[in-house]
Design a protein around this motif. Structure first.
Motif, mmCIF file in Angstrom:
data_model
loop_
_atom_site.group_PDB
_atom_site.id
_atom_site.type_symbol
_atom_site.label_atom_id
_atom_site.label_comp_id
_atom_site.label_asym_id
_atom_site.label_seq_id
_atom_site.Cartn_x
_atom_site.Cartn_y
_atom_site.Cartn_z
ATOM 1 N N TYR A 70 0.677 -1.784 0.366
ATOM 2 C CA TYR A 70 -0.107 -0.192 -0.190
ATOM 3 C C TYR A 70 0.940 1.537 -0.065
ATOM 4 C CZ TYR A 70 1.076 0.576 4.666
ATOM 5 O OH TYR A 70 1.686 0.546 6.558
ATOM 6 N N SER A 71 2.535 1.439 0.528
ATOM 7 C CA SER A 71 3.315 2.471 0.001
ATOM 8 C C SER A 71 4.610 1.727 -0.477
ATOM 9 C CB SER A 71 3.183 2.706 1.289
ATOM 10 O OG SER A 71 4.252 1.914 2.465
ATOM 11 N N ARG A 80 4.270 7.860 -1.686
ATOM 12 C CA ARG A 80 3.516 7.028 -2.666
ATOM 13 C C ARG A 80 3.596 7.923 -3.653
ATOM 14 N NH1 ARG A 80 -1.876 7.692 -4.005
ATOM 15 N NH2 ARG A 80 -2.600 6.033 -5.836
ATOM 16 N N GLN A 286 -8.120 1.543 7.432
ATOM 17 C CA GLN A 286 -8.119 0.719 6.420
ATOM 18 C C GLN A 286 -8.976 0.927 4.563
ATOM 19 O OE1 GLN A 286 -9.629 -2.832 8.403
ATOM 20 N NE2 GLN A 286 -9.833 -4.098 6.083
ATOM 21 N N TYR A 288 -8.451 3.293 3.038
ATOM 22 C CA TYR A 288 -6.998 3.850 2.262
ATOM 23 C C TYR A 288 -6.120 2.862 1.946
ATOM 24 C CZ TYR A 288 -8.709 8.525 2.517
ATOM 25 O OH TYR A 288 -9.282 9.946 2.894
ATOM 26 N N ARG A 289 -5.986 2.377 3.390
ATOM 27 C CA ARG A 289 -4.557 1.256 2.399
ATOM 28 C C ARG A 289 -5.341 0.545 1.802
ATOM 29 N NH1 ARG A 289 -1.854 -0.483 8.858
ATOM 30 N NH2 ARG A 289 -0.869 1.232 8.677
ATOM 31 N N LEU A 328 -1.495 7.439 7.828
ATOM 32 C CA LEU A 328 -1.574 7.031 6.581
ATOM 33 C C LEU A 328 -0.200 7.788 6.092
ATOM 34 C CD1 LEU A 328 -5.070 7.721 6.124
ATOM 35 C CD2 LEU A 328 -3.717 5.496 5.261
ATOM 36 N N ASP A 331 3.609 6.892 6.519
ATOM 37 C CA ASP A 331 3.814 5.914 5.531
ATOM 38 C C ASP A 331 4.096 5.886 3.504
ATOM 39 O OD1 ASP A 331 4.854 3.266 6.490
ATOM 40 O OD2 ASP A 331 2.012 2.704 7.002
ATOM 41 N N VAL A 333 1.848 8.063 2.391
ATOM 42 C CA VAL A 333 0.585 7.867 1.687
ATOM 43 C C VAL A 333 -0.082 9.262 2.038
ATOM 44 C CG1 VAL A 333 -1.669 6.538 1.113
ATOM 45 C CG2 VAL A 333 0.400 5.203 1.902
ATOM 46 N N ILE A 386 -2.824 -5.325 5.760
ATOM 47 C CA ILE A 386 -3.802 -4.520 5.775
ATOM 48 C C ILE A 386 -5.087 -4.579 5.214
ATOM 49 C CG2 ILE A 386 -1.884 -3.680 5.083
ATOM 50 C CD1 ILE A 386 -2.860 -3.699 1.886
ATOM 51 N N ASP A 605 -2.872 -0.698 13.618
ATOM 52 C CA ASP A 605 -2.577 -2.166 13.475
ATOM 53 C C ASP A 605 -2.000 -3.245 14.671
ATOM 54 O OD1 ASP A 605 -1.603 -1.504 10.745
ATOM 55 O OD2 ASP A 605 -0.031 -0.834 11.445
#
Length: 754
Positions: A70-71, A80, A286, A288-289, A328, A331, A333, A386, A605
């Protein structure tokens, strides 16, 4: 003031408006028929558009492979990679700074008031302002607002917030640089919770016809005028069609957005961003990931707008926003952010800007401190899932034969709060205030645990052996199951019965887990720099808890993830407490943002079982009581431990039908003492009932001066006068057995028992 980029931009904008012809939008009455675009042409969009293969039946996995990432890099903070989306003079995407935005709270039809507020937002520093557009009156006003801003020298882009109104969305595209559409209600009309039965993917897909009919005219117009768009899914306002097929899930949010993106892509229109907003930070993260991960495997690269919707106000609203947005950004994002607070929009800038600043300083840039900190983390394999959320399984301290105190109270199953205490706080003149600051109930001066009492104390230094008052105060706390944790060297110098001995991993290995005299449990403090072989010895040492305290010279996020991966590979079930230390933070809002971002990014997480804020010695800004309540706010924001009423409060906009800030304050005052109860305060029907999906009770504006009261998603009292509605809400809570009376705390007049 934001200076106008050039008179040429203004001239081009208005020239394009005057040259645009209206589009004939097809009727939405028939959902499964072909669409007449001309007298001789009919199109069946379900068959002709290139739809993304189904997720549910596995077609997507077969064609594009499984979800991978996801990243950009889980070991380094890299933005990203996205395309650039143009929104007037502002650009979204990984090649550009994070865009800060807000939303006006004025009635859009009041042109002068809206212009003044947008100017204040622009002068504060925002890059974009969203305005609500309910109908044609507001669409016409938007044109006047845009023109007035240009005349005053402001080219700050405007975004029209659209719900339910495809015709009006098409109309307002003439006036603004960006349109926000909500897949949950753009074509589905007024929110309903009817359950539809779809036996196959084909049944579900067959109803896409009406989505295309409603949406394609707007897409074509936005493409022609180079308008930007946000496909903004909200957790609480998914359509009944999507809810019936995917459930109330982040996956449903993503699939709803992908359908609308497919329509955009079918028209070769790519000037759009996604958002996956929710009032629950865990659901938001979750969502967005998942949309980021889906884009990686589909080969898409659209930017993401980040936000926790209905975050509330004060430090709680800032912390909840930091948990979701910060997780987010940590990471790499996210490309544009909005912090949704129940406050005037200008006050959203400071937390919005600060989160962006923190994120930008943490990016991996060779030669800078951020890169050195990330490079200092030993290599590890990141195995987090994820696609779902679950907390790490742990075993809390158990009672052993011969224990003189109940060690089971040292930590809490739903998340623990550890308070840092110094010996001077135990003095006779301070003890009563210490008990109150720790959240204890008092009975004739004696402390007892309550719902929001700290679970344990961390004391870097202990009272002297001959300090009878200090030792007596500690003993009283231990007798009501409050743990006392102290370093091994302190316990050796100043023994304390029934204590928890805190050791570094090296100390614990050297002692082979042996405890100093009087101690009954072991706690290990990790800095994140430990060798893998040494981490592997934790299980044999038998600690009751671990303090995760990454050293200053290492990336806390990555070092912490490495520790949890090591514990996972060992099958370790030792609880982990995040120890947050800082000597530089002196502002409450900054603390909320930093803790939400740095610790919340792990708790979202399921990595961690509590928090200890070590900002000792406490300052006037950070009293012990404040640090305790901030700790509980973090746990509640991460959906762990509920110790007070959870408020889902919309940030207000031009649709709001009552004074949201004062009303929210009255509701908080009346109901804020009800742990486990969630109350939604929504300014209009758009932000309820759907947006308050997690709430037990709802307070929703419906008409000027009138409120509907909800039990869950069901209206139970309609058109209640504003002046009676708060009392009506209290009565509704009482009727359903969720009310408790406020307890009176003992005051200062109670003497401290000797």
């Amino acid at each position: 003031m934001k200076l106008l980029l050039s008179s040429l931009f203004s001239l081009f904008f208005f020239t394009s408006l005057s040259s645009v012809t209206s589009l004939q939008i097809p009727s939405l009455n028939s959902r499964r028929t072909t669409t007449k675009l001309a007298a001789t042409e009919e199109i069946d969009y379900v068959k002709t558009l290139l739809w993304t293969p189904s997720f549910k039946n596995g077609e997507r996995d077969k064609k594009f492979g499984s979800l991978d990432k996801y990243s950009e890099d889980l070991s380094k903070v890299l933005r990203r990679k996205t395309r650039t989306v143009e929104c007037g003079p502002v650009k979204f995407g990984s090649d550009h700074p994070i865009v800060r935005q807000t939303m006006a709270t004025t009635n859009t039809a009041d042109v002068d008031a809206t212009v003044e507020q947008v100017i204040r937002c622009a002068d504060t520093g925002f890059d974009l302002v969203r305005i609500t557009v309910q109908g044609k009156r507001e669409a016409n006003a938007a044109m006047k607002i845009r023109e007035a801003l240009f005349k005053k020298g402001y080219d700050i882009p405007l975004c029209a917030d659209m719900h339910f109104q495809p015709l009006v969305a098409n109309m307002v595209a003439d006036a603004v640089e960006k349109i926000r559409i909500n897949p949950g209600n753009f074509a589905d009309g007024r929110k309903d919770f009817d359950e539809h039965i779809y036996e196959t993917d084909e049944d579900f897909a067959s109803e896409r016809q009406y989505l295309a009919e409603a949406f394609i005219p707007l897409v074509q117009k936005c493409k022609r005028l180079n308008r930007a768009m946000r496909i903004g899914t909200n957790h609480g306002s998914m359509s009944s069609r999507v809810l019936s097929f995917y459930g109330d899930t982040p996956r449903g949010m993503v699939e709803s957005a992908i359908e609308f993106a497919d329509i955009c892509r079918s028209q070769d229109y790519h000037n759009f961003v996604f958002s996956m907003k929710a009032s629950n930070p865990l659901v938001m993260v979750q969502g967005y990931r998942l949309i980021a991960a889906e884009q990686y495997r589909l080969g898409w690269d659209y930017p993401l707008h980040l936000g926790v919707t209905e975050a509330g106000d004060g430090e709680d609203g800032r912390m909840k926003s930091a948990i979701g947005i910060g997780t987010l950004l940590a990471d790499g994002v996210g490309d544009t952010i909005r912090v949704s607070l129940t406050e005037d929009p200008e006050f959203e800038y400071a937390p919005c800007n600060r989160l962006a600043e923190i994120a930008e300083t943490r990016l991996y840039v060779p030669g800078q401190a951020s890169a050195a900190k990330q490079d200092a983390v030993p290599a590890y394999s990141d195995t987090r899932d994820i696609t779902s959320f679950s907390r790490r399984a742990v075993d809390l301290p158990a009672q052993s034969a011969g224990d003189a105190v109940d060690a089971r109270g040292f930590l809490h199953r739903d998340g623990s709060v550890i308070a840092c205490v110094t010996p001077d706080m135990l003095a006779k003149e301070n003890a009563q205030y210490l008990y109150q600051s720790l959240g204890c109930k008092l009975a004739v001066g004696m402390p007892f645990k309550d719902i929001a009492t700290v679970d344990s104390l961390l004391m870097r230094s202990l009272p002297e052996n001959d300090d009878k008052q200090g030792r007596a105060a500690l003993r009283r706390l231990q007798e009501v199951n409050v743990g006392v944790i102290a370093p091994k060297v302190e316990l050796e110098a100043r023994p304390l019965d029934n204590a928890v001995a805190l050791m570094t991993l090296d100390e614990a290995i050297e002692a082979d887990g042996a405890l100093p005299g009087g101690a009954i449990r072991l706690a290990i403090e990790l800095t994140g720099t430990e060798a893998e072989d040494d981490l592997g010895k934790i299980g044999s040492l038998g600690p009751s808890m671990i303090f995760n305290s990454p050293t200053e010279g290492i990336s806390g996020l990555h070092a912490s993830r490495r520790v949890f991966e090591s514990l996972k590979s060992q099958g370790s079930t030792v609880p982990v407490i995040h120890l947050f230390s800082s000597s530089s933070i002196t502002d409450k809002n900054e603390l909320a943002l930093q803790v939400g971002m740095r610790v919340g990014s792990l708790l979202t997480d399921g990595l961690g079982d509590g928090i200890c804020l070590d900002l000792s010695p406490p300052t006037p800004a950070f009293t012990l009581d404040y640090l305790r309540t901030a700790s509980f706010s973090l746990l509640q924001g991460c959906r762990m431990r509920s110790t007070k009423t959870e408020f889902v409060s919309c940030p207000s906009c031009g649709r709001t039908l009552f004074d949201l800030q004062s009303t929210t304050a009255r509701i908080q005052d009346a109901t804020g003492h009800l742990p486990g109860v969630t109350v939604a305060v929504m300014g209009c029907i758009v932000n309820g009932p759907g947006e308050m999906a997690d709430a037990d009770f709802g307070y929703v504006g419906t008409l000027p001066g009138k409120v509907d009261l909800y039990l869950g998603k069901e209206v139970v009292r309609k058109n209640v006068p504003n002046e009676e509605a708060v009392d009506g809400l209290v009565e509704l809570i009482k009727e359903h057995g969720m009310w408790v009376e406020k307890e009176e705390q003992e005051g200062e007049k109670v003497a401290v028992a000797n």
